[in-house]
Design an enzyme around this catalytic site. Structure first.
Site, PDB file in Angstrom:
ATOM      1  CB  THR A 222     -61.300  24.935 -30.702  1.00  0.00           C
ATOM      2  OG1 THR A 222     -62.043  26.135 -30.575  1.00  0.00           O
ATOM      3  CG2 THR A 222     -59.833  25.256 -30.596  1.00  0.00           C
TER       4      THR A 222
ATOM      5  CB  THR B 295     -65.716  23.977 -25.584  1.00  0.00           C
ATOM      6  OG1 THR B 295     -65.332  25.314 -25.888  1.00  0.00           O
ATOM      7  CG2 THR B 295     -64.583  23.028 -25.918  1.00  0.00           C
ATOM      8  CG  ASP B 296     -69.139  28.781 -26.907  1.00  0.00           C
ATOM      9  OD1 ASP B 296     -67.956  28.688 -26.545  1.00  0.00           O
ATOM     10  OD2 ASP B 296     -69.689  29.869 -27.185  1.00  0.00           O
TER      11      ASP B 296
ATOM     12  CE  LYS C 227     -66.129  26.914 -22.661  1.00  0.00           C
ATOM     13  NZ  LYS C 227     -66.058  27.394 -24.059  1.00  0.00           N
TER      14      LYS C 227
END
Lengths: 450, 450
Positions: free
Chosen positions: B103, B179-180, B256
C-alpha cells in the site's frame, strides 16, 4: 477420591523429594528429574501430585518414580475426612462450582496456608468463606487437568455436568479452569449449552499460596456474577494486574493475551460485558466491597430470564477433524493436501492482515475445497476484522470458496467449525460460519477503517 | 517498465471496467468478476493493475480477462516519461528507498491526486517533496508484490539490493513494504544483513488517495530516521490512529496486531525504540514539524557508528524446511510425523500459556526430535514469555528436548530458525535458538510474574 498414594509410603501433606527413573533420549544419554514439594490429594490412580515451592503443581506418573524421599512428614488436612454441615439459605441462590483443575483449583486456602487442592464445596468454603454469604455453594471436581491437556472430549463432559447441575436446581454455574485453553472451552460451552442459567468460567494466574494470588478474588467475583441471572457463557479474570477490578468477558470474544500477567485475558474486538470493582473495606483483613458495573446493556444480558425456572439443553456433537492452520511466508501448499487426504472436514486459516494467504498456497486451498472441505479465514493480527474484498488476494480466495470469519478469533472459529460440521450439512455450515449465531461475530463498524 | 498494456486497448489513467472469463468451480457452477478502477503502470507483463475506488489495487491476470470496457480515457502521467534532475546536496545524507510493493508504494501522490504507483525516486519526490529537504533520495522498485505473497526467496533478493545500495554509498535504507508480513521480512533482514547503516521498513495501512492515508507521513518519518545513523533493522509505522506520532520499532520485536488500524504495528515484550512527533505547523497546508524522541538509549542504538564509512556483509542462507505450528485443543500428533517424514528440519510450536502442548502431542514431538528435528517453543498469548519450568507439562517438554524461545515472537522465531539451521550445525543451533543474538530475546524481568 482416588487412591494414588495407596502403594506408596507417603501421605498428603508430606514434604517429599521424588526422583524419576533414568530415561534414555537420543540427544542426551540419560536423564532423571528430582521434584521437591508437598504431596497433594490424588485425582488419578497412577499419578502423584505435589505442590512445589514455586507454588505450582507437578504430576508425576507412578511408574516413572525411582525413589520418594520423605523430608518431613505432614499432617493430613482434617477436612478431607470431615464434612461441613451448612444449611441452605432459602433467600440465596444455588451456585454449583465445577472444578476441572488448573491453578485456581489447586490451592485456594489463602487463609490457613494448608497445602491441598480445594476440590469440594467444603474445601472452597473453608478457603474462601466469603462464598457463603453470596450463595448456597455446591461443588464438584469433575476432572483435574492442566488446561493445556484439555481435549474436545472433555468439553463434552463439562457440558454434561453443567446440564446435570442445572437440572438439579443450580441457579448459576462457576467452572474453575486452567487458563491456557479456558477461552477455547468457554467458546465450546457457548455453542453446546443452551440455557438461561449463567455459566462463568474462572481461572487464576497465581496459585493461592503466593501472596499475589488472584484465585480467591476471582472465585468470589465469578460466584457473584453467577447469581446475577445473566444468560450465556462468560470468562471472569482480573481486569488489571492489581486487585482493583475483574472483568466479565463474553465467552466467544475473549482470548488469553499474556503468558503470566493476572489480567492475561482480554476481550478482543469487543468490550468486556461487566466490571467487578473490588474496593478495599478493611486493609488489615483484606476485606473488600464488591460492586458490579455493567458495560454492556444489562437488560440485554438478562433478557432470557423470563421466569424463575431454569432451563437447559445441550448438544455435544463435535466434528474433531478440523485443523487450525497459521499462515507464514514460505508455508508449503502440501500441508493442505495432507489434511484433505487424512479425512479432515474443515480448516480454519489464520491468515495475514485482512485475511490473506500467499498465492503459493492457492493450489492446496483449491484441493481442499474441491474435495469437500470447508475452509474459512481468520486473521493472525488478533485485533480487527477479516475483509477479503479489498485486495486481489482476498478476492481470489473468496472465489475459490474460502469464507470470511469476519471479526471472530481463530480460536472461537475453530470451535465453531467443529460444532457446526457435526450438526449441519455443508451448505448450511457455509451459511453459518461467517454469520453471528451466539455473539461471536460483531457488526462491521466503520471505526475500523478510520 | 514492463509492458502489460501493450496488447490491450487501454492505457495508464483510463477508468475501466474489467470482466474476467467465466470459471467453473465445484460449488458454484460458473463465476466471473467485474473490477472497476483506473489503470496503473504495469510491473509484470502478464498482469494489469487497476486502482479501485476503495483506494485498493487489484492485479488481474491478462489471460483471465474477458473484456475491458473503457469508461473514460485518462491522461498518462507525464513524469513516467520524464526524469527530474535533482542535484545531490553534499551536506545531506544519501538515502536509498527500495520499494517491494504494498500500500505505501501503491500511490503516494497525495498532492496531485494522480493515479500511479510511486516506484522511482522521482515519483516519490513528486509525491512527497518534503523528502528532498531530508536527504539525497535515490529509489528503486525491486519488486511489486502484496506482502502476503512474500517468500523467503524474496527476503534474500531484498538483502542483496540492500548490500548493493550500501556499497554504492547509501547512508541509510528505507524499504517500502506491504504490511501483512512486514515483521517477518524485518526479522529476516536483521539476521541476514550485518551493517552499520540504518535499514527502516515502512508501510501504510491506507493508500494515499484516501484522505486518511498514512503513507506520506510514514515515508517522511522513516527517511528522517534513516539519516540518524542507527545500526540495525527497524519498522516504522503510525503510533496511534491519528497523525500525531509514529513509532520506530526494533525489527525482531514488532508484530502486526490489527488488520486495519494505522497503528497496527506494536512492539511486543519491548518498547518501541523511538517516537517521531509530528506537530502541526500549518493546518491549511498540513505542514508538520518533525521531532525525534528516543525511548531506548540513543547512544546504544548508534554505538556501531564509529566512523563515516559504511560497511555491509550479508548472509542469505536460509533453511526453508521449517514449520510454524499453532497448538490447539484436539490437535493431532500425526501432524508432527508428517513434517518429520517430509524432510522438515525444524518446527516452531506456538504453544499455550507459558509454552505448553497437550500430552496427546508428546508422541509426535518425540518422534520429530528423535529424528533430528529441532523443536522450539513460543506462546500464542503473544505477550509474555515462555517459561517451561513451572508446570509439569513444560518440564516434560524440555526433557524431550523442546527448547524455550523465551519472549521471542513466533514469527521472529520462525525466521531465526530458518537462518540458524542453514548456517550452523544442530548442536550450535540448539544453543543459539533460545539465546539473544540480535535483540530478539530480552532478559527475564520479574515484572512479568508480579
Amino acid at each position: 477420591m482416588s487412591n494414588c498414594l495407596e502403594t506408596l509410603k507417603t501421605d498428603i501433606g508430606d514434604l517429599v523429594e521424588i526422583t524419576t527413573k533414568e530415561e534414555k533420549t537420543k540427544s542426551e544419554t540419560k536423564t532423571s528429574t528430582t521434584y521437591k514439594g508437598t504431596v497433594m490429594p490424588c485425582l488419578k490412580d497412577d499419578v502423584i501430585m505435589i505442590k512445589m515451592s514455586s507454588g505450582y503443581n507437578a504430576g508425576i506418573k507412578k511408574e516413572k518414580i525411582e525413589e520418594i524421599k520423605i523430608l518431613s512428614a505432614g499432617e493430613t488436612p482434617k477436612h478431607v475426612k470431615t464434612e461441613l454441615n451448612i444449611k441452605k439459605e432459602k433467600k440465596l441462590k444455588n451456585i454449583s462450582i465445577i472444578s476441572t483443575g488448573g491453578t485456581v483449583a489447586s490451592r485456594v486456602d489463602y487463609k490457613t496456608g494448608a497445602v491441598h487442592p480445594a476440590f469440594t464445596a467444603d474445601d472452597l468454603i473453608r478457603a474462601v468463606p466469603e462464598l457463603l454469604s453470596i450463595a448456597n455453594i455446591s461443588g464438584k471436581a469433575v476432572m483435574n487437568i492442566l488446561s493445556e491437556n484439555m481435549l474436545p472430549a472433555y468439553w463434552k463432559e463439562v457440558a454434561e455436568h453443567i446440564e446435570n447441575e442445572i437440572k438439579n436446581g443450580a441457579d448459576g454455574i462457576v467452572i474453575a479452569h486452567g487458563t491456557d485453553t479456558m477461552h477455547y472451552t468457554a467458546s465450546a460451552l457457548q455453542f453446546m449449552v443452551k440455557s438461561n442459567v449463567p455459566i462463568i468460567l474462572v481461572g487464576a494466574q497465581r496459585s493461592s499460596d503466593r501472596p499475589s494470588s488472584d484465585a480467591a478474588l476471582n472465585l468470589i467475583a465469578s460466584t457473584k456474577f453467577a447469581t446475577e441471572g445473566l444468560s450465556g457463557v462468560y470468562v471472569l479474570m482480573h481486569g488489571e494486574n492489581g486487585d482493583e477490578y475483574c472483568y466479565l468477558h463474553k465467552s466467544v470474544k475473549v482470548r488469553k493475551l499474556h503468558s503470566s500477567r493476572r489480567d492475561a485475558f482480554k476481550s478482543v474486538n469487543a468490550q468486556p460485558v461487566a466490571k467487578m470493582n473490588m474496593l478495599s473495606k478493611n486493609k488489615k483483613t483484606n476485606e473488600k466491597d464488591y460492586k458490579i458495573e455493567y458495560i454492556a446493556d444489562e437488560r440485554e444480558l438478562k433478557q432470557n430470564i423470563t421466569d424463575n425456572s431454569s432451563n437447559v439443553e445441550i448438544n455435544t456433537n463435535l466434528e474433531e477433524k478440523v485443523a487450525l492452520l497459521k499462515i507464514y511466508p514460505g508455508i508449503n501448499s502440501d500441508i493442505l493436501k495432507y489434511y484433505t487426504d487424512n479425512g479432515y472436514k474443515g480448516i480454519i486459516l489464520e491468515g495475514t492482515g485482512l485475511g490473506h494467504a500467499p498465492e503459493t498456497l492457492f493450489n492446496g486451498i483449491k484441493y481442499a475445497i474441491d474435495n469437500g472441505l470447508l475452509v474459512a479465514m481468520t486473521t493472525q493480527t488478533i485485533n480487527g476484522r477479516v475483509n477479503m474484498n479489498v485486495y486481489s488476494n482476498g478476492v481470489e480466495l473468496q472465489k475459490m470458496g474460502v469464507i470470511s470469519c469476519e471479526d471472530m478469533s481463530a480460536e472461537t472459529a475453530l470451535v465453531k467449525m467443529m460444532y457446526l460440521l457435526a450438526n449441519y450439512n455443508l451448505e448450511e455450515v457455509k451459511e453459518l460460519i461467517g454469520k453471528n449465531t451466539v455473539g461471536e461475530i460483531t457488526k462491521f463498524s466503520l471505526i475500523d477503517l478510520n
